[in-house]
Design a protein around this motif. Structure first.
Motif, PDB file in Angstrom:
ATOM      1  N   SER A 262       0.822  -1.210   0.000  1.00 46.97           N
ATOM      2  CA  SER A 262       0.000   0.000   0.000  1.00 46.97           C
ATOM      3  C   SER A 262       0.857   1.262   0.000  1.00 46.97           C
ATOM      4  O   SER A 262       2.048   1.224   0.265  1.00 46.97           O
ATOM      5  CB  SER A 262      -0.873  -0.014   1.232  1.00 46.97           C
TER       6      SER A 262
ATOM      7  N   VAL B 146      -0.125   4.395   1.626  1.00 53.33           N
ATOM      8  CA  VAL B 146      -0.160   5.286   2.775  1.00 53.33           C
ATOM      9  C   VAL B 146      -0.366   4.569   4.100  1.00 53.33           C
ATOM     10  O   VAL B 146      -0.256   5.191   5.144  1.00 53.33           O
ATOM     11  CB  VAL B 146      -1.285   6.332   2.626  1.00 53.33           C
ATOM     12  N   VAL B 147      -0.683   3.283   4.076  1.00 52.04           N
ATOM     13  CA  VAL B 147      -1.098   2.619   5.317  1.00 52.04           C
ATOM     14  C   VAL B 147       0.011   2.655   6.366  1.00 52.04           C
ATOM     15  O   VAL B 147       1.200   2.662   6.043  1.00 52.04           O
ATOM     16  CB  VAL B 147      -1.558   1.179   5.017  1.00 52.04           C
TER      17      VAL B 147
ATOM     18  N   LYS C 109      -1.553   6.656  11.369  1.00 53.19           N
ATOM     19  CA  LYS C 109      -2.193   6.135  12.556  1.00 53.19           C
ATOM     20  C   LYS C 109      -2.615   4.713  12.249  1.00 53.19           C
ATOM     21  O   LYS C 109      -2.798   4.352  11.094  1.00 53.19           O
ATOM     22  CB  LYS C 109      -3.439   6.984  12.851  1.00 53.19           C
TER      23      LYS C 109
ATOM     24  N   ASN D 146      -5.216   1.491  12.258  1.00 55.06           N
ATOM     25  CA  ASN D 146      -6.648   1.217  12.279  1.00 55.06           C
ATOM     26  C   ASN D 146      -7.072   0.908  13.719  1.00 55.06           C
ATOM     27  O   ASN D 146      -6.439   0.086  14.378  1.00 55.06           O
ATOM     28  CB  ASN D 146      -6.917   0.013  11.365  1.00 55.06           C
ATOM     29  N   PRO D 147      -8.123   1.561  14.225  1.00 53.98           N
ATOM     30  CA  PRO D 147      -8.485   1.367  15.638  1.00 53.98           C
ATOM     31  C   PRO D 147      -8.832  -0.065  16.017  1.00 53.98           C
ATOM     32  O   PRO D 147      -8.774  -0.411  17.194  1.00 53.98           O
ATOM     33  CB  PRO D 147      -9.682   2.304  15.817  1.00 53.98           C
TER      34      PRO D 147
ATOM     35  N   ASN E 200     -16.030  -5.321  13.360  1.00 53.72           N
ATOM     36  CA  ASN E 200     -15.640  -3.933  13.593  1.00 53.72           C
ATOM     37  C   ASN E 200     -16.381  -3.342  14.781  1.00 53.72           C
ATOM     38  O   ASN E 200     -15.781  -2.719  15.653  1.00 53.72           O
ATOM     39  CB  ASN E 200     -16.056  -3.102  12.364  1.00 53.72           C
TER      40      ASN E 200
ATOM     41  N   ARG F 266     -14.876  -2.201  18.525  1.00 56.18           N
ATOM     42  CA  ARG F 266     -15.070  -0.861  19.062  1.00 56.18           C
ATOM     43  C   ARG F 266     -15.845  -0.887  20.370  1.00 56.18           C
ATOM     44  O   ARG F 266     -15.606  -0.085  21.280  1.00 56.18           O
ATOM     45  CB  ARG F 266     -15.794   0.015  18.045  1.00 56.18           C
TER      46      ARG F 266
ATOM     47  N   ILE G 128      -7.912   6.439   5.370  1.00 58.38           N
ATOM     48  CA  ILE G 128      -6.736   5.682   4.969  1.00 58.38           C
ATOM     49  C   ILE G 128      -7.169   4.326   4.438  1.00 58.38           C
ATOM     50  O   ILE G 128      -8.024   3.655   5.027  1.00 58.38           O
ATOM     51  CB  ILE G 128      -5.767   5.550   6.153  1.00 58.38           C
ATOM     52  N   VAL G 129      -6.618   3.946   3.312  1.00 62.27           N
ATOM     53  CA  VAL G 129      -7.006   2.706   2.643  1.00 62.27           C
ATOM     54  C   VAL G 129      -5.801   1.768   2.609  1.00 62.27           C
ATOM     55  O   VAL G 129      -4.695   2.191   2.297  1.00 62.27           O
ATOM     56  CB  VAL G 129      -7.476   3.000   1.199  1.00 62.27           C
TER      57      VAL G 129
ATOM     58  N   GLY H 293     -14.896   3.215   8.185  1.00 57.77           N
ATOM     59  CA  GLY H 293     -14.174   2.217   8.960  1.00 57.77           C
ATOM     60  C   GLY H 293     -15.098   1.283   9.710  1.00 57.77           C
ATOM     61  O   GLY H 293     -14.795   0.104   9.899  1.00 57.77           O
TER      62      GLY H 293
ATOM     63  N   VAL I 245     -10.331  -0.048   5.335  1.00 55.51           N
ATOM     64  CA  VAL I 245     -10.538   1.404   5.281  1.00 55.51           C
ATOM     65  C   VAL I 245     -10.800   1.902   6.690  1.00 55.51           C
ATOM     66  O   VAL I 245     -11.474   1.222   7.464  1.00 55.51           O
ATOM     67  CB  VAL I 245     -11.759   1.736   4.389  1.00 55.51           C
ATOM     68  N   TYR I 246     -10.273   3.047   7.042  1.00 56.04           N
ATOM     69  CA  TYR I 246     -10.716   3.701   8.272  1.00 56.04           C
ATOM     70  C   TYR I 246     -10.522   5.197   8.151  1.00 56.04           C
ATOM     71  O   TYR I 246      -9.641   5.669   7.438  1.00 56.04           O
ATOM     72  CB  TYR I 246     -10.021   3.143   9.505  1.00 56.04           C
TER      73      TYR I 246
ATOM     74  N   PHE J 202     -10.603   9.077  10.310  1.00 52.27           N
ATOM     75  CA  PHE J 202     -10.501   9.722  11.619  1.00 52.27           C
ATOM     76  C   PHE J 202     -10.365  11.215  11.422  1.00 52.27           C
ATOM     77  O   PHE J 202     -10.212  11.694  10.293  1.00 52.27           O
ATOM     78  CB  PHE J 202      -9.324   9.163  12.430  1.00 52.27           C
TER      79      PHE J 202
END
Lengths: 289, 84
Positions: free
Chosen positions: A2, A4-5, A9, A11-12, A37, A41, B15-16, B65, B73-74, B76
């Protein structure tokens, strides 16, 4: 890989996942990942320490959830996650036990365990994903399949009456019963937080699209069509009479969703400790307090 | 009519991770502001993946997300630093 991953930050939900096993086996558009998901959370919001939480799954597509969550997770035999969770809960009452499985597993094969856990009011949380079919084994008919739906074992349509799961759980004695769909992500998360904090048998039914088996065989469109259908036809009725919330046809005019039952009742261990201390007096050592 | 536009305190970011995506397009469909679109490119498994095409539209609600079944995908909210 990828572009930009991981640069800004994480992924929560990343900390709750066994990322080495991703991408997962669920089909494109399947609703199970969406609910995972929500679950991650919800756990984060509850602030439960991860070593005090155990997740038990049976067999099936939804049964795979336990394999992807980085918790104490158990992948048990078909239909027996509630039986397994009963033992886990009674042996270590400090553990928060969550059963996360599908409709065929929990009320088809393991229906007996389901009704008796609800009757005894065991302090476990049951999250049931209802996709109206045994998806992993190729689409056999489940007890939740609505009338006229086409499954592998019923090529001319289902003619049996199906289960009304919120009513089944409520009439067996569950203290928390809710139904949402995979479209209602925020509500599912909130319901999971409430269920995790609830003492007693809490039950959430989540309707989820199965694009490859159920929707394709019944010509109901793609996963996005199904989610749009949920969006347009869901009616939120908190505290609705659970006798009237059954899904009897393939595409009902309205799907009643919401929190149907939220009552207080002594759970299994509380009732056991109370009763045995009354009968045996000082000889009895209270368990799990 | 020339009212000064209220200065934004934060910006939304999506962000992907293309390699995890299976191309269901649920994030594109249910993005409330339409900030995400499907890319013409493929990932190594042959699926189209989403792209964060309109950053100005994004409010950073994070719904993409919540919906993403593949954890690919997420979104923020990011604070905009002073003077930017």
């Amino acid at each position: 890989m990828s572009v930009v991953v991981d640069s800004i930050k994480e992924n929560p939900v990343e900390e709750f996942l066994r990322t080495d096993r991703l991408p997962h086996v669920w089909c494109t558009g399947c609703g199970i990942g969406t609910t995972v998901n929500c679950f991650a959370r919800a756990v984060k919001e509850c602030g439960i320490p991860l070593d005090e939480l155990a997740i038990v799954s049976g067999i099936g597509c939804t049964g795979r959830v336990a394999g992807y969550l980085k918790l104490d997770s158990f992948h048990t035999t078909h239909g027996r996650p509630i039986a397994f969770a009963t033992g886990l809960h009674l042996a270590n009452p400090k553990l928060k036990v969550v059963v996360y499985s599908g409709d065929g597993d929990l009320v088809g094969i393991g229906g007996n365990h389901f009704i008796h856990a609800a009757r005894r009011n065991l302090d476990i949380t049951v999250i049931l994903l209802n996709n109206f079919t045994y998806a992993m084994t190729g689409g056999q008919v489940t007890p939740t399949a609505p009338l006229d739906s086409i499954e592998t074992t019923t090529p001319y349509g289902v003619f049996e009456e199906n289960f009304n799961l919120p009513h089944l759980a409520a009439s067996c004695g569950a203290v928390y019963v809710a139904r949402w769909t995979a479209y209602h992500v925020m509500q599912v998360k909130k319901a999971m937080v409430e269920a995790l904090n609830k003492k007693g048998f809490s039950f959430i039914e989540i309707l989820s699209p199965c694009p490859t088996i159920y929707l394709r065989r019944n010509r109901l469109g793609s996963a996005i069509d199904e989610l749009k259908y949920y969006k347009e036809h869901s009616v939120i009725q908190h505290g609705a009479d659970t006798r009237e919330v059954g899904i009897t046809v393939r595409r009902p005019e309205k799907i009643i969703v919401g929190k149907f039952v939220d009552i207080e009742k002594p759970d299994y261990l509380t009732a056991m400790n109370k009763h045995l201390s009354e009968v045996l007096g000082d000889k009895y050592v209270r368990w799990g307090e | 009519m020339a009212t000064a536009q209220k200065k934004k305190k934060f910006r939304g970011v999506v962000i992907v991770a293309p390699e995890r995506c299976k191309g269901c397009a649920i994030c594109v469909e249910f993005c409330p502001t339409g900030a995400i679109t499907m890319s013409d490119k493929f990932n190594s498994k042959g699926y189209h993946y989403p792209e964060f095409t309109y950053p100005d539209k994004c409010t950073g609600c994070g719904l993409c997300g919540m919906y993403c079944p593949d954890f690919a995908v997420y979104g923020f909210r990011e604070k905009i630093a002073e003077g930017e």
